[in-house]
Design a protein around this motif. Structure first.
Motif, short mmCIF file in Angstrom:
data_model
loop_
_atom_site.label_atom_id
_atom_site.label_comp_id
_atom_site.label_asym_id
_atom_site.label_seq_id
_atom_site.Cartn_x
_atom_site.Cartn_y
_atom_site.Cartn_z
N ARG A 18 0.79 -1.10 0.21
CA ARG A 18 0.04 -0.02 0.00
C ARG A 18 0.75 1.37 -0.17
N ILE A 19 1.77 1.12 0.90
CA ILE A 19 2.82 2.38 1.07
C ILE A 19 3.63 2.63 -0.43
N PHE A 20 4.34 1.46 -1.15
CA PHE A 20 4.82 1.70 -2.21
C PHE A 20 3.94 2.18 -3.32
N HIS A 21 2.95 1.61 -3.38
CA HIS A 21 1.90 1.97 -4.54
C HIS A 21 1.34 3.15 -4.24
N GLN A 22 1.33 3.97 -3.08
CA GLN A 22 0.57 5.08 -2.65
C GLN A 22 -1.26 4.64 -3.13
N LYS A 23 -1.60 3.59 -2.41
CA LYS A 23 -3.11 3.15 -2.84
C LYS A 23 -3.82 4.43 -2.14
#
Length: 818
Positions: free
Chosen positions: A456-461
């Motif tokens: 979630r953090i890496f893809h800025q969902k």
């Protein structure tokens, strides 16, 4: 080879040749009015796995066993009376005469009157077509004596047809497999499958545990429905995961041979039910569990805390945590505190000399008994500013615990809850809670939760995250068995990230391909089969950032690796972050032994670099964070702000900053191994490390250089013991290892010029070590202790990390000398 051993091998050969065909036998049974006599022998051997000149411990017992039928029904159920007679016990006494031997030198073990009387008491077996349905007695007898009878009865349990089943015997509830042929049965017991009453404990990280390799086979010879002979052989190889060469081997052999089936015996009891038959034999018949309950040997010579407290005021305080002598003291205090009462532990903490209080706090947390935790709770006052050093010591001791309990976590939470705390204690406490929670939860479940959050953090969902947070999330995914989807998404995202971040991630991915042990290697090879990914667009990025990983040292049990990650500013001229890591891998387990991260920001303005367009100017700061044995330590800030930097440069004393100092229990394992013979073995592993780590940083703004030095000193002490207990004989095999190590890890960075030059130096000082091997035996008439040791020195060395680093070190070090 003695006649008994030769007989055993003949039976083995016979069974191997006759067990190739499948079949069924007659239902096993005994006939009424006959007294069956069997010769029973039991051998047990406790020895070292490695070939030492020191011989292990061997004990053998022989007896006559009488069996006769008391009751039966048409369904095949039988009640048998089993009685041991004429038991004789011998031990193999071939130890050197120069060793400590007291008592009668003969090899025969004298049995006490109580042991003899209890062993001759009969037991009653409820036998159903070869299956042990129940064991009964009069309720008397000690557990160890009953266990021997259970071990004998376990030989009578077998099924006369091919297949796999779950059976209960002295080993526990275990899966067994039968291969049946003409007149013979081979029974294989899967000891890993056995379930039994809970006993003992082990370290959360299996790399600090033990390797257990058990085997169990029984060979039956049957004529008609009558058991002619049984040979059972069982072995257990147990060793510390990181050091299999100091392991022990336990071998147990039982043999039952029919001597006579022609003597007249008591008549069959003419009653309808099993309960009526039992009531006619015993006034109060008591069931005996088929599974032997685990028990703990009582230590008669171990020192007590109460005794130590009497002389506490007279003791001199001289303690260096990095010395192995201190680490052995730590071992002894853990054992004392585990058996101590709360009031004695509290008295120790309150009356101890000031310099020893932290040592006792470490020991009390490591002991983790109800009494020691209660004493700590009363002694520590988190609202007392004067106790800040003690509170931090307690928190780190809790974090390093090899097997934290819920009670320990609850104690930490209670102490942190609702109080005005020193900022450093609060920050340390939050880190420690995370460490404890991580150790307490199931790793697979927790791993899945963490990976979801990182994606979630890496893809800025849900929202936008700082680039450093996204980078950290990607690193966690790459280092923890990523899915092919994770790698694909990270590679796709490198097109949108800044050049240095993209270069860093790509370098990290490419490193995984060249490291056979890397958790991402398999998934990376899979996705590179896709030509849309495996092309110049994704796998070629410009920039100075890089990632490297490679082997450092290899032994029969362990692979240690070193990794280096460098992240530069977008201009490529300044080092933003360096991460050096040391990983241990052993027998499918891994441990992050150490990770040192040095981070700097805002140096662009000081050193004449310009910020990336659109990027805000960051506050000047440099600091270090470290992880040791998977415990995150509170970060250290070297300087924060320009004024602080100049003060440190001009007024620096050159004294190193203490990172961590104390005693850590790394290995804590206790395991009961019930042998089918009814004897019990207990294996104990305790490994502790005295640790003293300091760090120093030197910034030279005029030369545009920085130097960081981390010095680690430690004393390691490992104690590995295997014990065998019988009512009339005790034996133990002990291996102890001690070593004192000193490791220096230095970095030098020159910011002027492009590319930035960075030199890493890892130096191991000369390492003295000692190994001690001890064998002890005791019986009513004899006590033997045999001890041998060996010393050695491992020469100091400077480790070559990788070629590029060596070349940069040559340049920097040569210029420094000039």
């Amino acid at each position: 080879m003695n006649s008994q051993a030769a007989s055993g091998h003949i039976w083995l050969i016979f069974f191997f040749f006759t067990s190739s065909a499948k079949g069924n036998l007659e239902t096993p049974s005994f006939q009424p009015g006959i007294l069956y006599q069997y010769r029973y022998s039991l051998e047990v051997q406790l020895d070292y796995v490695s070939r030492l000149s020191l011989q292990g411990s061997r004990m053998r017992a022989e007896a006559l066993v009488q069996v006769h039928l008391l009751w039966r029904n048409l369904a095949g159920e039988q009640l048998l009376q089993i009685q041991i007679q004429d038991l004789k016990v011998h031990h193999d006494s071939k130890h050197e005469k120069s060793q400590n031997v007291t008592g009668d030198p003969s090899t025969e073990v004298v049995l006490g009157k109580e042991d003899t009387a209890e062993l001759q008491l009969p037991v009653f077996l409820h036998w159903n077509n070869g299956k042990v349905e129940g064991i009964y007695g009069d309720g008397g007898g000690r557990p160890q004596t009953l266990n021997l009878k259970q071990g004998l009865i376990s030989l009578l349990q077998f099924q006369p047809h091919y297949g796999t089943a779950t059976e209960e015997d002295v080993s526990g509830s275990c899966q067994v497999t039968y291969v049946v042929s003409k007149d013979s049965v081979v029974k294989t017991k899967d000891l890993h499958s056995c379930t039994r009453p809970k006993f003992g404990f082990t370290s959360v990280n299996k790399i600090f545990g033990v390797l257990w390799q058990p085997t169990s086979k029984s060979f039956y010879s049957v004529r008609g429905s009558l058991i002619q002979s049984v040979l059972s052989e069982e072995s257990h190889e147990v060793s510390p995961t990181l050091k299999s060469s100091i392991g022990t081997k336990i071998v147990s052999r039982q043999q039952l041979e029919l001597v006579s089936s022609s003597m007249p015996g008591p008549a069959e009891t003419p009653v309808q039910s099993l309960q009526e038959a039992l009531a006619g034999i015993l006034e109060k018949h008591q069931p005996i569990s088929t599974i032997s309950p685990p028990f703990k040997r009582t230590c008669m010579q171990c020192p007590s805390l109460k005794t130590y407290l009497r002389t506490l005021g007279n003791r001199r305080v001289k303690m260096d945590v990095s010395k192995v002598s201190t680490t052995w003291q730590f071992h002894r205090f853990i054992q004392m505190l585990r058996d101590a009462k709360k009031r004695d532990v509290l008295q120790l903490l309150r009356k101890a000399p000031e310099k020893m209080v932290t040592f006792f706090i470490d020991a009390a947390v490591a002991a983790q008994s109800t009494a020691s935790l209660a004493a700590l709770s009363e002694f520590l006052d988190f609202s007392n500013k004067g106790q800040v050093p003690l509170l931090e010591q307690f928190l780190y001791a809790a974090a390093f615990s090899p097997r934290p309990s819920k009670e320990l976590l609850r104690l930490v939470l209670d102490k942190l809850n609702g109080k005005e705390l020193d900022p450093a204690i609060w920050e340390t406490g939050i880190i420690v809670i995370g460490t404890l929670a991580g150790k307490l939860c199931r790793m697979k479940l927790c791993g899945l939760q963490v990976k979801k959050a990182m994606r979630r953090i890496f893809h800025q969902k849900n929202r936008n995250y700082e680039k450093t947070s996204r980078l950290a999330a990607a690193e966690i995914l790459l280092d923890n068995e990523p899915l092919p989807m994770d790698l694909t998404n990270i590679l796709l995202a490198t097109r949108e990230l800044e050049a240095e971040m993209s270069k860093f991630l790509l370098s990290k991915i490419q490193t995984s391909l060249h490291s056979h042990h890397h958790p991402a290697r398999k998934a990376m090879k899979e996705i590179l089969k896709d030509p849309q990914i495996n092309n110049y667009n994704y796998l070629s990025k410009t920039g100075s950032s890089s990632s490297f990983s490679g082997p450092l040292a290899v032994t029969d049990d362990m692979l240690s690796t070193f990794s280096l990650e460098l992240l530069f500013t977008e201009s490529g001229g300044l080092l933003r972050k360096s991460v050096s890591g040391f990983m241990l891998r052993s027998h499918g387990h891994q441990l992050q032994a150490a990770q040192v991260s040095v981070e700097a920001q805002g140096l662009e303005s000081v050193l004449g670099e310009s910020n990336t367009e659109g990027e805000e100017e960051q506050e000047l700061m440099a600091g270090m964070s470290a992880i040791f044995f998977e415990v995150q330590l509170r970060p250290i800030v070297f300087f924060q702000g320009y004024t602080d930097l100049m003060a440190k440069v001009l007024l620096s004393s050159g004294e190193p900053t203490n990172v961590v100092k104390g005693n850590v229990l790394l290995m804590d394992h206790e395991q009961a191994i019930p042998l089918q013979s009814g004897l019990q073995s207990v294996v104990k592993l305790q490994g502790a490390l005295g640790l003293d780590i300091s760090a120093n940083i030197d910034m030279n703004l005029w030369e545009q250089e920085s130097r960081t030095s981390i010095k680690t000193r430690g004393g390691l002490a490992i104690d590995f013991t295997a014990e065998i207990d019988a009512p009339f004989f005790q034996a133990s095999v002990k291996s102890q290892i001690e070593a004192e190590a000193s490791i220096n890890f230095d970095t030098a960075v020159r910011f002027s010029g492009n590319p930035v030059l960075m030199c890493l130096q890892l130096r191991e000082e000369q390492l003295p070590y000692r190994e001690i091997f001890t064998i002890s035996e005791s019986s009513l008439n004899q006590s033997i202790t045999v001890r041998k040791g060996r010393r050695g020195i491992i020469a100091g060395r400077e480790l070559s990390l990788h070629r590029a680093n060596s070349e940069m070190c040559k340049i920097l070090l040569t210029e420094t000398k000039e």
